[in-house]
Design a protein around this motif. Structure first.
Motif, mmCIF file in Angstrom:
data_model
loop_
_atom_site.group_PDB
_atom_site.id
_atom_site.type_symbol
_atom_site.label_atom_id
_atom_site.label_comp_id
_atom_site.label_asym_id
_atom_site.label_seq_id
_atom_site.Cartn_x
_atom_site.Cartn_y
_atom_site.Cartn_z
ATOM 1 N N LEU A 132 19.975 -3.487 4.743
ATOM 2 C CA LEU A 132 21.229 -4.360 5.107
ATOM 3 C C LEU A 132 20.467 -4.626 7.009
ATOM 4 N N THR A 133 20.919 -2.668 7.425
ATOM 5 C CA THR A 133 21.454 -2.702 8.934
ATOM 6 C C THR A 133 20.027 -3.431 9.713
ATOM 7 N N ARG A 134 19.342 -3.546 8.856
ATOM 8 C CA ARG A 134 18.365 -3.448 9.996
ATOM 9 C C ARG A 134 17.653 -5.483 9.782
ATOM 10 N N LEU A 135 18.075 -5.272 8.143
ATOM 11 C CA LEU A 135 17.365 -7.468 8.577
ATOM 12 C C LEU A 135 18.481 -8.008 9.188
ATOM 13 N N ARG A 136 20.036 -7.496 9.176
ATOM 14 C CA ARG A 136 20.770 -7.662 9.593
ATOM 15 C C ARG A 136 20.724 -8.013 11.039
ATOM 16 N N ALA A 137 20.065 -6.923 11.913
ATOM 17 C CA ALA A 137 20.105 -7.325 13.237
ATOM 18 C C ALA A 137 18.101 -7.861 13.318
ATOM 19 N N GLY A 138 17.866 -8.110 12.229
ATOM 20 C CA GLY A 138 16.525 -8.492 12.418
ATOM 21 C C GLY A 138 15.495 -8.393 13.062
ATOM 22 N N GLU A 139 14.945 -7.335 12.050
ATOM 23 C CA GLU A 139 13.587 -6.089 13.135
ATOM 24 C C GLU A 139 12.819 -6.679 11.851
ATOM 25 N N PRO A 140 11.647 -6.779 12.543
ATOM 26 C CA PRO A 140 10.075 -7.065 11.914
ATOM 27 C C PRO A 140 9.903 -6.221 10.711
ATOM 28 N N LEU A 141 9.732 -7.358 9.687
ATOM 29 C CA LEU A 141 9.293 -6.432 8.305
ATOM 30 C C LEU A 141 8.948 -5.324 8.447
ATOM 31 N N GLY A 142 7.798 -5.389 8.935
ATOM 32 C CA GLY A 142 6.369 -4.438 9.419
ATOM 33 C C GLY A 142 5.910 -3.982 7.878
ATOM 34 N N GLN A 143 6.335 -4.329 6.994
ATOM 35 C CA GLN A 143 4.916 -4.190 5.563
ATOM 36 C C GLN A 143 4.403 -5.917 5.291
ATOM 37 N N MET A 144 3.453 -5.839 4.666
ATOM 38 C CA MET A 144 2.728 -6.806 4.134
ATOM 39 C C MET A 144 2.382 -6.920 2.788
ATOM 40 N N PRO A 145 2.386 -7.446 2.064
ATOM 41 C CA PRO A 145 2.355 -7.898 0.853
ATOM 42 C C PRO A 145 1.002 -8.387 1.180
ATOM 43 N N ARG A 146 -0.321 -7.960 -0.075
ATOM 44 C CA ARG A 146 -1.824 -7.814 -0.336
ATOM 45 C C ARG A 146 -1.406 -8.791 -1.816
ATOM 46 N N LEU A 147 -2.254 -9.579 -1.877
ATOM 47 C CA LEU A 147 -2.831 -10.381 -3.512
ATOM 48 C C LEU A 147 -3.988 -9.383 -3.761
ATOM 49 N N ARG A 148 -3.405 -8.812 -4.721
ATOM 50 C CA ARG A 148 -5.268 -8.526 -5.597
ATOM 51 C C ARG A 148 -5.206 -8.713 -7.254
ATOM 52 N N ARG A 149 -6.468 -9.010 -6.688
ATOM 53 C CA ARG A 149 -7.224 -9.065 -8.310
ATOM 54 C C ARG A 149 -7.747 -8.457 -9.248
ATOM 55 N N TYR A 150 -7.077 -7.606 -9.915
ATOM 56 C CA TYR A 150 -7.212 -6.222 -10.870
ATOM 57 C C TYR A 150 -8.137 -6.579 -11.715
ATOM 58 N N ASP B 110 0.739 -1.385 0.187
ATOM 59 C CA ASP B 110 -0.450 0.161 0.241
ATOM 60 C C ASP B 110 0.725 1.490 0.291
ATOM 61 N N ASP B 111 1.903 0.590 0.312
ATOM 62 C CA ASP B 111 3.259 2.272 0.233
ATOM 63 C C ASP B 111 4.586 2.555 -0.135
ATOM 64 N N ALA B 112 5.348 3.280 0.451
ATOM 65 C CA ALA B 112 7.494 2.069 -0.342
ATOM 66 C C ALA B 112 7.887 1.869 0.820
ATOM 67 N N GLY B 113 6.788 1.448 1.963
ATOM 68 C CA GLY B 113 7.538 1.831 2.874
ATOM 69 C C GLY B 113 8.566 0.471 3.816
ATOM 70 N N ILE B 114 8.298 -0.733 2.123
ATOM 71 C CA ILE B 114 8.449 -1.472 2.093
ATOM 72 C C ILE B 114 10.637 -1.315 1.430
ATOM 73 N N ILE B 115 10.869 -0.594 0.813
ATOM 74 C CA ILE B 115 11.877 0.081 0.274
ATOM 75 C C ILE B 115 13.239 0.007 1.823
ATOM 76 N N ASP B 116 12.706 0.972 2.706
ATOM 77 C CA ASP B 116 13.183 1.158 3.924
ATOM 78 C C ASP B 116 13.106 -0.466 4.539
ATOM 79 N N ALA B 117 12.525 -0.639 4.555
ATOM 80 C CA ALA B 117 12.446 -1.750 5.723
ATOM 81 C C ALA B 117 13.418 -3.233 4.918
ATOM 82 N N LEU B 118 14.049 -2.789 4.255
ATOM 83 C CA LEU B 118 15.258 -4.330 3.314
ATOM 84 C C LEU B 118 16.432 -3.367 4.096
#
Length: 489
Positions: free
Chosen positions: A335-353, A325-333
């Motif tokens: 390396l400093t966050r991923l290596r520290a095991g921080e929660p992703l905090g972003q949820m992909p949603r499957l949508r049919r258009y 729903d927004d671009a927050g996934i970019i910052d969530a990925l």
């Protein structure tokens, strides 16, 4: 198709002079540098492999983020490594790995620091150096995302317009493909699509006062990308992939929109040249493969990396996408966050258009959250409607810190099954159909995993119908977390 061969390969770059990467523990070790080039190693198997499983599992992804005099910032940035796990009857699986010898790799290893701008790493060149190629900025050829084919030629790609050829058996890099078509493409989707005739299709973008999406086809053995259709827009959206039906290519214009002057005249990283722009929504464009004509539908603002599929349903076109729903996934990925095991905090949603004739807005059907890196049967993607998809999953209630399960979703009944290793990260499941099978889910999933207690990566071999794990194949090292796989039968 001409091939430019790279300089002679160098030895593996990791050594005593390489600084220790940011510490990470348990499953998060998959985000560390440290993978070695291994020529040939027999693998241990826990469980029983199907007798029919024979061929090569190819894995691609970033593997080197830390160099002696500089490091990359983002998961997407690291220098690419290719891996092959060979399955043969009545023999143990075997493993090899090679760094992709892109120009970026060769120059970065020589410099001991990133030599090119990357997804979220700025260009190391000075302003004076950039002025030498004014209006035609350098772009990385580090192919750390996808593997595809042009006819029988295997290629690896990222989101730049470069295609790096490689041998699927030895994993040796064979140079960059060069073209003489003058399409003027500065950025390109990472996910090209190879059709039944071996033609390679993709969407490139020409940046300028108006941006132009360019759908092209590259025929086997050719050196000219054929323009099939184009879409002119004010500011192109971030484009990682597209989808196809037998008659159309579907391009989604995300609300994360390019700032063309930034690409052309600054040293900012790739993603710093995009801005989240929800006020103008998003758009789905359908380009006819027959005549290049374009129809467009408005959709709510979104960001999508991957399609499940697209298909024709009567007079309607339908696209099924994994959306944010927004671009927050970019910052969530980062390396400093991923290596520290921080929660992703972003949820992909499957949508049919659903794209209806005579309507300017798409109908949107939400399947709920928790699935990305999707797969369908390879004979269905782009050719016929699939009823089953698989993907990497998250707990829809938010309990997952990262992708930690493998999901099977019936797209009609909305029934879901899963396979999950305790305390593990589970990446894209590659579906391999059983030869001679008639059911859509008759085959296995090959799933790279790393659990807290594992000393090295385990590849899960999972029944694609029941989601029962048949075997775990132990790699000789931790395979750094990548994105996509391919099957070389």
């Amino acid at each position: 198709m001409s091939v430019i061969l790279p300089a002679a390969s160098t030895s593996s770059p990791l050594g005593s002079s390489t600084p220790t990467p940011t510490p990470a523990r348990g499953r998060w070790r998959g985000f560390l540098s440290g993978a070695r080039e291994i020529d040939d190693a027999a693998l241990q198997v826990q469980g029983r492999l199907p007798d029919w499983l024979r061929g090569g599992l190819l894995l691609n992804g970033p593997a080197l983020w830390d160099l002696p005099r500089g490091s990359y910032r983002h998961w997407f940035d690291g220098l690419a490594m290719l891996h092959r796990i060979e399955f043969a009857p009545e023999a143990a699986p075997r493993y090899r790995s090679r760094f992709a010898r892109s120009q970026d790799y060769l120059e970065s290893i020589a410099a001991g620091a990133p030599a090119y701008s990357a997804f979220d790493t700025r260009d190391p060149e000075t302003l004076l150096q950039r002025l030498r190629h004014f209006g035609k900025p350098r772009s990385t050829d580090n192919p750390a995302v996808v593997m595809s084919r042009v006819g029988a030629q295997w290629i690896a790609t990222t989101e730049s317009p470069h295609l790096l050829a490689f041998d699927p058996l030895s994993l040796a890099s064979e140079g960059r493909l060069e073209f003489d078509d003058g399409l003027g493409i500065q950025i390109m989707g990472a996910h090209g699509i190879t059709d039944a005739e071996g033609n390679y299709w993709n969407v490139g973008i020409t940046l300028g006062p108006k941006c132009i999406y360019k759908l092209f086809r590259l025929r086997p053995g050719g050196h000219r990308r054929e323009l099939v259709g184009s879409v002119r827009v004010a500011k192109a959206g971030y484009t990682h992939a597209f989808a196809m039906t037998p008659g159309h290519a579907l391009i989604w214009e995300t609300a994360l929109r390019a700032q063309p002057l930034g690409f052309l005249f600054t040293g900012r990283s790739y993603i710093e040249n995009f801005r989240w722009d929800p006020a103008h929504g998003s758009v789905l464009h359908a380009v006819s493969l027959a005549d290049g004509s374009v129809r467009s539908w408005d959709i709510p603002p979104m960001l999508a990396f991957h399609p499940v599929q697209a298909y024709q349903d009567g007079a309607d076109l339908v696209a099924e996408l994994c959306c944010f729903d927004d671009a927050g996934i970019i910052d969530a990925l980062q390396l400093t966050r991923l290596r520290a095991g921080e929660p992703l905090g972003q949820m992909p949603r499957l949508r049919r258009y659903r794209l209806r004739q005579g309507h300017g807005e798409a109908l949107v059907e939400d399947f709920g959250g928790g699935l990305d890196l999707p797969q369908v049967h390879p004979e269905r993607f782009g050719r016929a409607r699939a009823g089953i998809c698989w993907g990497s999953g998250l707990d829809a209630a938010g309990a997952s810190r990262f992708f930690d399960r493998t999901l099977r979703l019936d797209l009609e009944r909305r029934e879901q099954r899963s396979w999950q290793r305790p305390d593990a990260i589970q990446l894209e499941p590659l579906f391999v159909p059983r030869p001679g099978g008639t059911e859509e889910d008759d085959g296995v999933l090959l799933v790279p995993t790393l659990a807290d207690a594992d000393d090295t990566t385990r590849i899960g071999v999972v029944d694609a119908h029941s989601m029962e794990c048949l075997a775990l194949v132990q790699a000789p090292q931790v395979i750094p977390f990548g994105f996509h796989a391919a099957w070389a039968g």
